[in-house]
Write a protein that holds these residues in place. Sequence first.
Motif, PDB file in Angstrom:
ATOM      1  N   SER A   1      46.635   9.527  82.590  1.00  0.00           N
ATOM      2  CA  SER A   1      45.463   9.746  81.752  1.00  0.00           C
ATOM      3  C   SER A   1      44.171   9.475  82.514  1.00  0.00           C
ATOM      4  O   SER A   1      43.210  10.259  82.430  1.00  0.00           O
ATOM      5  CB  SER A   1      45.547   8.857  80.513  1.00  0.00           C
ATOM      6  OG  SER A   1      44.410   9.007  79.698  1.00  0.00           O
ATOM      7  N   LEU A   2      44.144   8.387  83.279  1.00  0.00           N
ATOM      8  CA  LEU A   2      42.933   8.053  84.018  1.00  0.00           C
ATOM      9  C   LEU A   2      42.687   9.039  85.150  1.00  0.00           C
ATOM     10  O   LEU A   2      41.546   9.453  85.383  1.00  0.00           O
ATOM     11  CB  LEU A   2      43.028   6.624  84.556  1.00  0.00           C
ATOM     12  CG  LEU A   2      41.797   6.081  85.281  1.00  0.00           C
ATOM     13  CD1 LEU A   2      40.525   6.276  84.459  1.00  0.00           C
ATOM     14  CD2 LEU A   2      41.999   4.598  85.612  1.00  0.00           C
TER      15      LEU A   2
ATOM     16  N   ALA B   1      43.553  12.151  85.204  1.00  0.00           N
ATOM     17  CA  ALA B   1      43.072  13.388  84.568  1.00  0.00           C
ATOM     18  C   ALA B   1      41.603  13.258  84.202  1.00  0.00           C
ATOM     19  O   ALA B   1      40.810  14.201  84.379  1.00  0.00           O
ATOM     20  CB  ALA B   1      43.906  13.702  83.335  1.00  0.00           C
ATOM     21  N   GLU B   2      41.221  12.087  83.698  1.00  0.00           N
ATOM     22  CA  GLU B   2      39.819  11.844  83.343  1.00  0.00           C
ATOM     23  C   GLU B   2      38.925  11.917  84.584  1.00  0.00           C
ATOM     24  O   GLU B   2      37.782  12.399  84.513  1.00  0.00           O
ATOM     25  CB  GLU B   2      39.703  10.466  82.695  1.00  0.00           C
ATOM     26  CG  GLU B   2      38.330  10.131  82.156  1.00  0.00           C
ATOM     27  CD  GLU B   2      38.289   8.755  81.512  1.00  0.00           C
ATOM     28  OE1 GLU B   2      37.182   8.152  81.518  1.00  0.00           O
ATOM     29  OE2 GLU B   2      39.327   8.287  81.027  1.00  0.00           O
ATOM     30  N   LEU B   3      39.454  11.468  85.719  1.00  0.00           N
ATOM     31  CA  LEU B   3      38.700  11.504  86.972  1.00  0.00           C
ATOM     32  C   LEU B   3      38.752  12.881  87.636  1.00  0.00           C
ATOM     33  O   LEU B   3      38.098  13.089  88.662  1.00  0.00           O
ATOM     34  CB  LEU B   3      39.260  10.461  87.945  1.00  0.00           C
ATOM     35  CG  LEU B   3      39.074   8.999  87.538  1.00  0.00           C
ATOM     36  CD1 LEU B   3      39.906   8.084  88.450  1.00  0.00           C
ATOM     37  CD2 LEU B   3      37.605   8.604  87.604  1.00  0.00           C
ATOM     38  N   THR B   4      39.525  13.803  87.069  1.00  0.00           N
ATOM     39  CA  THR B   4      39.767  15.137  87.625  1.00  0.00           C
ATOM     40  C   THR B   4      40.242  15.073  89.078  1.00  0.00           C
ATOM     41  O   THR B   4      39.832  15.877  89.919  1.00  0.00           O
ATOM     42  CB  THR B   4      38.532  16.058  87.505  1.00  0.00           C
ATOM     43  OG1 THR B   4      37.447  15.528  88.288  1.00  0.00           O
ATOM     44  CG2 THR B   4      38.099  16.205  86.060  1.00  0.00           C
TER      45      THR B   4
ATOM     46  N   GLU C   1      46.806  12.754  89.985  1.00  0.00           N
ATOM     47  CA  GLU C   1      47.497  13.089  88.744  1.00  0.00           C
ATOM     48  C   GLU C   1      48.883  13.651  89.028  1.00  0.00           C
ATOM     49  O   GLU C   1      49.865  13.314  88.350  1.00  0.00           O
ATOM     50  CB  GLU C   1      46.681  14.083  87.921  1.00  0.00           C
ATOM     51  CG  GLU C   1      47.312  14.381  86.570  1.00  0.00           C
ATOM     52  CD  GLU C   1      46.508  15.369  85.732  1.00  0.00           C
ATOM     53  OE1 GLU C   1      47.083  15.907  84.761  1.00  0.00           O
ATOM     54  OE2 GLU C   1      45.315  15.597  86.045  1.00  0.00           O
TER      55      GLU C   1
ATOM     56  N   ARG D   1      37.543   2.871  89.738  1.00  0.00           N
ATOM     57  CA  ARG D   1      38.428   3.547  88.798  1.00  0.00           C
ATOM     58  C   ARG D   1      39.604   4.252  89.466  1.00  0.00           C
ATOM     59  O   ARG D   1      40.695   4.320  88.899  1.00  0.00           O
ATOM     60  CB  ARG D   1      37.627   4.526  87.937  1.00  0.00           C
ATOM     61  CG  ARG D   1      36.492   3.831  87.187  1.00  0.00           C
ATOM     62  CD  ARG D   1      35.897   4.704  86.117  1.00  0.00           C
ATOM     63  NE  ARG D   1      36.798   4.797  84.980  1.00  0.00           N
ATOM     64  CZ  ARG D   1      36.902   5.883  84.220  1.00  0.00           C
ATOM     65  NH1 ARG D   1      36.202   6.954  84.491  1.00  0.00           N
ATOM     66  NH2 ARG D   1      37.721   5.899  83.187  1.00  0.00           N
TER      67      ARG D   1
END
Length: 219
Positions: free
Chosen positions: A112-113, A115-118, A123, A80
């Motif tokens: 977006s991805l 941010a989802e992965l922190t 980001e 990811r």
Amino acid sequence: VRRGSTAGERVLGDADEVRGAGHRRRPGGGRFGRAWIASRWWECNTRCNLGLLLYHLGEPDAAKSELERTLALAKSVGHRRLEATVLCNLGIVAEARNDLEHADDRYREAVSLAAELTDDLLEAQFRGYLGLLLAKGGHLAESTVEFTRAAEKAEPRSDPAVLALLYCQRAIASGVSGDEPARQDWLSRADRLVTSDDLKADAELAQAFATARRSPSLN
């Protein structure tokens, strides 16, 4: 992009050498064995580097095709972070092809991805590319928002390479908008961060500095 198999990473060897590496046989261990998964992750990184090499060689159409294959492969094996990086690199290639709407879409998907992965540093990098694209398109308020969010993610991590690139992007954006004092200020901030020989030799940073230093009318 600064980390992993990214636009900022040097690509060693010629295109044929890298392309050949991407087609090596997978090791034993079954289709979903650990060795097979590891080999596919390695192939993802290799293909991403190939796509970037093609981009740097001035072949954006070929780069797009290779990176799209890489994206599909990264998704299929659950890589990811590389998926996010490839999305950003596809945005860079789309800009080179003057497909600005597609570039905007890819950058936003990457943001977006990440941010989802922190993953704050990824980001921050992706928001920097998006911010600069928006500035070039005359969307200055939106650009400022993205740059501010990028700084909020990057500055606490104190990564000089990421911050120097972000400040160069802000300098370029300021030049595009005609704000010469801001251009000079962001360029000075970036200069102060580049102290090590590794950073001084970094090709992506060198290109960003060169663009930021040019007359605003040339950016």
